[in-house]
Design a protein around this motif. Structure first.
Motif, mmCIF file in Angstrom:
data_model
loop_
_atom_site.group_PDB
_atom_site.id
_atom_site.type_symbol
_atom_site.label_atom_id
_atom_site.label_comp_id
_atom_site.label_asym_id
_atom_site.label_seq_id
_atom_site.Cartn_x
_atom_site.Cartn_y
_atom_site.Cartn_z
ATOM 1 N N TRP A 406 -0.120 -0.288 -9.376
ATOM 2 C CA TRP A 406 0.304 0.718 -8.389
ATOM 3 C C TRP A 406 -0.423 0.411 -7.088
ATOM 4 O O TRP A 406 -1.631 0.271 -7.073
ATOM 5 N N ASP A 407 0.330 0.382 -6.003
ATOM 6 C CA ASP A 407 -0.305 0.055 -4.733
ATOM 7 C C ASP A 407 0.420 0.760 -3.591
ATOM 8 O O ASP A 407 1.625 0.582 -3.414
ATOM 9 N N TRP A 408 -0.338 1.570 -2.835
ATOM 10 C CA TRP A 408 0.303 2.312 -1.734
ATOM 11 C C TRP A 408 0.775 1.372 -0.631
ATOM 12 O O TRP A 408 1.763 1.649 0.035
ATOM 13 N N ASN A 409 0.083 0.254 -0.421
ATOM 14 C CA ASN A 409 0.554 -0.703 0.592
ATOM 15 C C ASN A 409 1.923 -1.247 0.226
ATOM 16 O O ASN A 409 2.803 -1.381 1.071
ATOM 17 N N ALA A 410 2.093 -1.560 -1.058
ATOM 18 C CA ALA A 410 3.393 -2.080 -1.521
ATOM 19 C C ALA A 410 4.460 -1.000 -1.372
ATOM 20 O O ALA A 410 5.605 -1.279 -0.990
ATOM 21 N N ARG A 411 4.079 0.225 -1.650
ATOM 22 C CA ARG A 411 5.027 1.340 -1.534
ATOM 23 C C ARG A 411 5.471 1.526 -0.082
ATOM 24 O O ARG A 411 6.660 1.627 0.218
ATOM 25 N N TRP A 412 4.483 1.581 0.819
ATOM 26 C CA TRP A 412 4.810 1.780 2.230
ATOM 27 C C TRP A 412 5.685 0.633 2.737
ATOM 28 O O TRP A 412 6.669 0.857 3.444
ATOM 29 N N ALA A 413 5.308 -0.591 2.372
ATOM 30 C CA ALA A 413 6.015 -1.762 2.917
ATOM 31 C C ALA A 413 7.458 -1.803 2.418
ATOM 32 O O ALA A 413 8.389 -2.073 3.187
ATOM 33 N N MET A 414 7.658 -1.534 1.124
ATOM 34 C CA MET A 414 9.008 -1.657 0.574
ATOM 35 C C MET A 414 9.951 -0.606 1.143
ATOM 36 O O MET A 414 11.159 -0.811 1.199
ATOM 37 N N GLU A 415 9.388 0.503 1.587
ATOM 38 C CA GLU A 415 10.246 1.584 2.084
ATOM 39 C C GLU A 415 10.351 1.596 3.608
ATOM 40 O O GLU A 415 10.843 2.560 4.202
ATOM 41 N N SER A 464 7.095 -2.899 -9.323
ATOM 42 C CA SER A 464 7.556 -2.833 -7.934
ATOM 43 C C SER A 464 6.409 -3.215 -7.006
ATOM 44 O O SER A 464 5.748 -2.366 -6.439
ATOM 45 N N LEU A 465 6.176 -4.495 -6.875
ATOM 46 C CA LEU A 465 5.034 -4.953 -6.090
ATOM 47 C C LEU A 465 5.523 -5.865 -4.966
ATOM 48 O O LEU A 465 5.143 -7.034 -4.874
ATOM 49 N N TYR A 466 6.377 -5.282 -4.104
ATOM 50 C CA TYR A 466 6.979 -6.006 -2.979
ATOM 51 C C TYR A 466 5.912 -6.730 -2.163
ATOM 52 O O TYR A 466 6.033 -7.905 -1.848
ATOM 53 N N LEU A 467 4.842 -6.008 -1.845
ATOM 54 C CA LEU A 467 3.745 -6.604 -1.072
ATOM 55 C C LEU A 467 2.580 -6.876 -2.011
ATOM 56 O O LEU A 467 2.209 -6.017 -2.804
ATOM 57 N N VAL A 468 2.026 -8.071 -1.927
ATOM 58 C CA VAL A 468 0.788 -8.347 -2.671
ATOM 59 C C VAL A 468 -0.004 -9.390 -1.882
ATOM 60 O O VAL A 468 0.571 -10.313 -1.303
ATOM 61 N N ASP A 469 -1.310 -9.210 -1.832
ATOM 62 C CA ASP A 469 -2.110 -10.229 -1.139
ATOM 63 C C ASP A 469 -2.470 -11.333 -2.134
ATOM 64 O O ASP A 469 -2.183 -11.228 -3.341
ATOM 65 N N ASP A 470 -3.077 -12.401 -1.630
ATOM 66 C CA ASP A 470 -3.360 -13.549 -2.503
ATOM 67 C C ASP A 470 -4.306 -13.154 -3.633
ATOM 68 O O ASP A 470 -4.147 -13.601 -4.772
#
Ligand code: GLA
Length: 678
Positions: A406-415, A464-470
């Motif tokens: 779960w990641d709020w950055n991924a949530r914000w970015a995907m939406e 649902s991990l649209y955004l992920v860092d390295d």
């Protein structure tokens, strides 16, 4: 969290927001008597009392609060004493009109409601710390005060302010993030696009309303800033309280529930002595018990696996949805005990006594308008007895072998706007995967992509991990390499932390571990479905999303049966290192998804907590000396479940099996069982 600053209440705390200032003092004695009858042990006081506590700047009137706290103490009820900073008084805004927030469209909002202030306002911060300090000084040693309730639901109404003060604070935050290097920001934001290059920090504004789509990284950094800005207000208040009262733990009530997404609670949680949460049902959600379970597991995970407090929910209808439905018979009890099952060591409501006046006069409460001659009061009394019977459950944890990323950055970015599909909702996609696990009685934790110690788990899901860092992508791949099973949902790994597309094929960051290569995305139109073939149930379909994928090491478990991608892999399985990585490149129908996830889970060796009848939620809390098996009948059919031990709500011994009444709950103290999958 420090061990010194824990809540010193035995068992499961019970209570609600208590706003006696809204009532004549004659009523308070009745409140105390009825709280005693219901078994209330802790109430939150003073949340919206700023105007009464500080009638004019620096002038305090603590007389009423003194009487309230004394009365609570005399009656053996602990106080969760709030700083009233969610509601600055009118005099504050008359003196500081610049502290009013401005919305995205440039409208200045007025006072006269609550939480209408600019989070970056100096005047607000000064005033908030002043009243927090005055309260702390006066009540640090009051015997009723068990916890500080800092502010209320940060970001509920004012997560974003677009005024010039906020703009300046945003620039300060950006300078810190980009090491004062404007070119670094330009590169991160990709500002060569649409002539957005910045030559001077002063040129940078909050993402106010514009004529066309915003810059995604600008928006994303803005959301990060907004969360951090409110967090800095929390920590500033907390530090003032700590200085005066180092022994009293501080919390603030999170809003981990369905559609609230304003704060990055992974960043907030470590700053709290005790994690607490508010949760309300969506009237339009046909299975809101799933949301309770998911949010409870997420809050427990935010709390590092330790118990947490449910600070607010409702006994019946709320007042802020278009139609506010009452709870069905037994639902209030099921809701509350489900929160306990998912780790809550305290159950509280908004609010104790239903209001006569004000914007929340039609919100339910523990003591309804009708008084004690009401079903809700009967239910409140029953729940008090239930929580006393469950006292020994307090402090126990959960034995999960499955984790969901779960990641709020991924949530914000995907939406963000201008995505391949505006139909994707982070929380819905996660819930789609969570639901079959929950229905099967599989315990689940939530983790960050870069969580250490993943080897605690057998199975990690990234729906649902649209955004992920390295770091996150490497962490998840290493988990597989070392023998774990990972399942990844479509459109994951697509962009890095700056929202830049990961080049070379989809799903970017996870191509190698998944053993696949995608070259084009084919999102489906609303209502459009596609058939699936292969190792999936007869008649399997998918919607929302497809992509043209080829195998670079993985095997196809299912392919598209029709359409432009007929024969293309839709679900894949890849042996990688000593583990296995699955890719669900589409959004299968619920039955197919449940079947696939069951196979993945079984191959990973994860068993449910118990074999239960359909419709009965099963959750295990693990204590030092026993397990507590929660069985909650949401289907209304009742069930006979094999178990041995003692059913705590009735106090009856359980020999061979326990009866879960129709729409009811049973909690069995059992001998500690091997962890699932262990
Ligand atoms: C929030 C607030 C409460 C109250 C409830 C009503 O949770 O924290 O003060 O407004 O909503 O549902």
């Amino acid at each position: 969290m420090t061990t010194e600053r824990r809540l010193r209440l035995a068992g499961i705390a019970y209570g609600g927001d208590y706003n006696p200032e809204q009532w004549p003092e004659e009523v308070w004695a009745e409140d105390m008597a009825l709280m005693g009858e219901a078994g209330v042990t802790m109430v939150s006081v003073g949340i919206f009392s700023w105007a009464l506590l500080e009638p004019s700047e620096g002038v305090y009137d603590f007389s009423r609060m003194d009487r309230i706290l004394d009365l609570l103490h005399e009656n053996g009820i602990a106080a969760d004493l709030a700083t009233p900073t969610a509601c600055p008084p009118a005099w504050f805004f008359r003196a500081h009109p610049e502290a009013l927030p401005i919305d995205r469209d440039g409208r200045t909002l007025s006072y006269g409601s609550r939480q209408t202030f600019c989070p970056s306002s100096r005047a607000y911060r000064t005033a908030a710390l002043r009243i927090a300090g005055a309260l702390a000084e006066r009540y640090a040693d009051h015997p009723a005060v068990a916890m500080w309730h800092v502010h209320n639901e940060y970001g509920c109404h004012n997560a974003e302010c677009f005024c010039d003060t906020s703009a300046a604070a945003f620039r300060t935050w950006l300078k810190a993030k980009y090491g004062n290097d404007l070119n670094a920001l330009n590169h991160a934001w990709g500002t060569t696009f649409w002539s957005q290059w910045y030559y001077d920090w002063e040129e940078i504004l909050p993402p106010r309303a514009t004529g066309a789509d915003p810059n995604p990284t600008h928006r994303l950094d803005w959301r990060r800033f907004c969360s951090d800005e409110l967090l800095s207000l929390f920590t500033a208040e907390r530090d003032v309280l700590r200085r005066a009262a180092p022994h009293i733990p501080a919390t603030t009530n999170f809003m981990v529930m369905h559609n609230f997404d304003a704060m990055d609670y992974w960043r907030w949680a470590p700053e709290l002595d005790i994690v607490s949460n508010d949760h309300y049902l969506l009237a339009t959600d046909p299975e809101s018990e799933t949301d309770i379970a998911l949010c409870g597991d997420l809050v427990r995970s935010l709390a590092g696996g330790r118990p947490w407090l449910l600070m607010e929910h409702s006994t019946g209808a709320i007042n802020w949805q278009p139609v506010n439905r009452a709870k069905t018979p037994g639902e209030m009890r099921r809701n509350a005990l489900a929160h306990v099952a998912h780790g809550a060591d305290g159950i509280a409501y908004f609010q104790w006594r239903a209001a006569k006046a004000g914007a929340e006069q039609w919100h339910s409460a523990m003591l309804p308008h009708a008084g004690t001659d009401s079903q809700i009061w009967q239910d409140v009394m029953q729940l008090g007895a239930d929580l006393r019977a469950l006292a020994e459950v307090g402090g126990s944890t959960s034995p999960a072998k499955v984790a969901i990323v779960w990641d709020w950055n991924a949530r914000w970015a995907m939406e963000l706007p201008s995505q391949p599909s505006s139909e994707l909702r982070f929380q819905d996609l996660v819930r789609d995967w969570y639901t079959p696990l929950w229905k099967a009685g599989v315990a689940v934790d939530f983790i960050r992509p870069d969580s250490p110690d993943l080897d605690r788990y057998r199975l990690v899901l990234a729906p649902s991990l649209y955004l992920v860092d390295d770091a996150g992508a490497t962490n998840l791949a290493a988990f597989v390499e070392h023998g774990g099973t990972l399942a990844v949902g479509f459109h994951s790994g697509a962009v890095d932390e700056n929202c830049h597309v990961r080049l070379g094929g989809y799903p970017g960051a996870f191509r190698k571990v998944l053993g696949v290569h995608g070259d084009e995305l084919f999102p489906l139109l609303p209502g459009q479905t596609v058939g699936l073939a292969g190792q999936v149930p007869q008649g399997a379909t998918a919607d929302l999303w497809t992509e043209r994928l080829r195998l670079t090491g993985a095997d196809a478990v299912a392919t598209y049966a029709e359409g432009p991608l007929a024969g293309v892999p839709a679900i894949t399985r890849h042996a990688y290192g000593s583990g296995t990585a699955w890719y669900l490149a589409t959004h299968p129908d619920p039955t197919t998804l449940a079947t696939v996830l069951e196979r993945i889970r079984e191959e990973a060796g994860v068993r449910p907590e118990h074999d239960v009848a359909a419709g009965v939620e099963v959750v295990r809390r693990r204590g030092a000396e026993a397990d507590y098996l929660f069985l909650i009948d949401h289907a209304g059919h009742g069930a006979e479940i094999p178990a041995e031990g003692v059913e705590l709500l009735t106090g009856k011994p359980v020999v061979g099996s326990v009866t879960v009444p129709e729409g009811g709950v049973a909690v069995v103290r059992e001998a500690t069982r091997e962890p699932s999958g262990g």
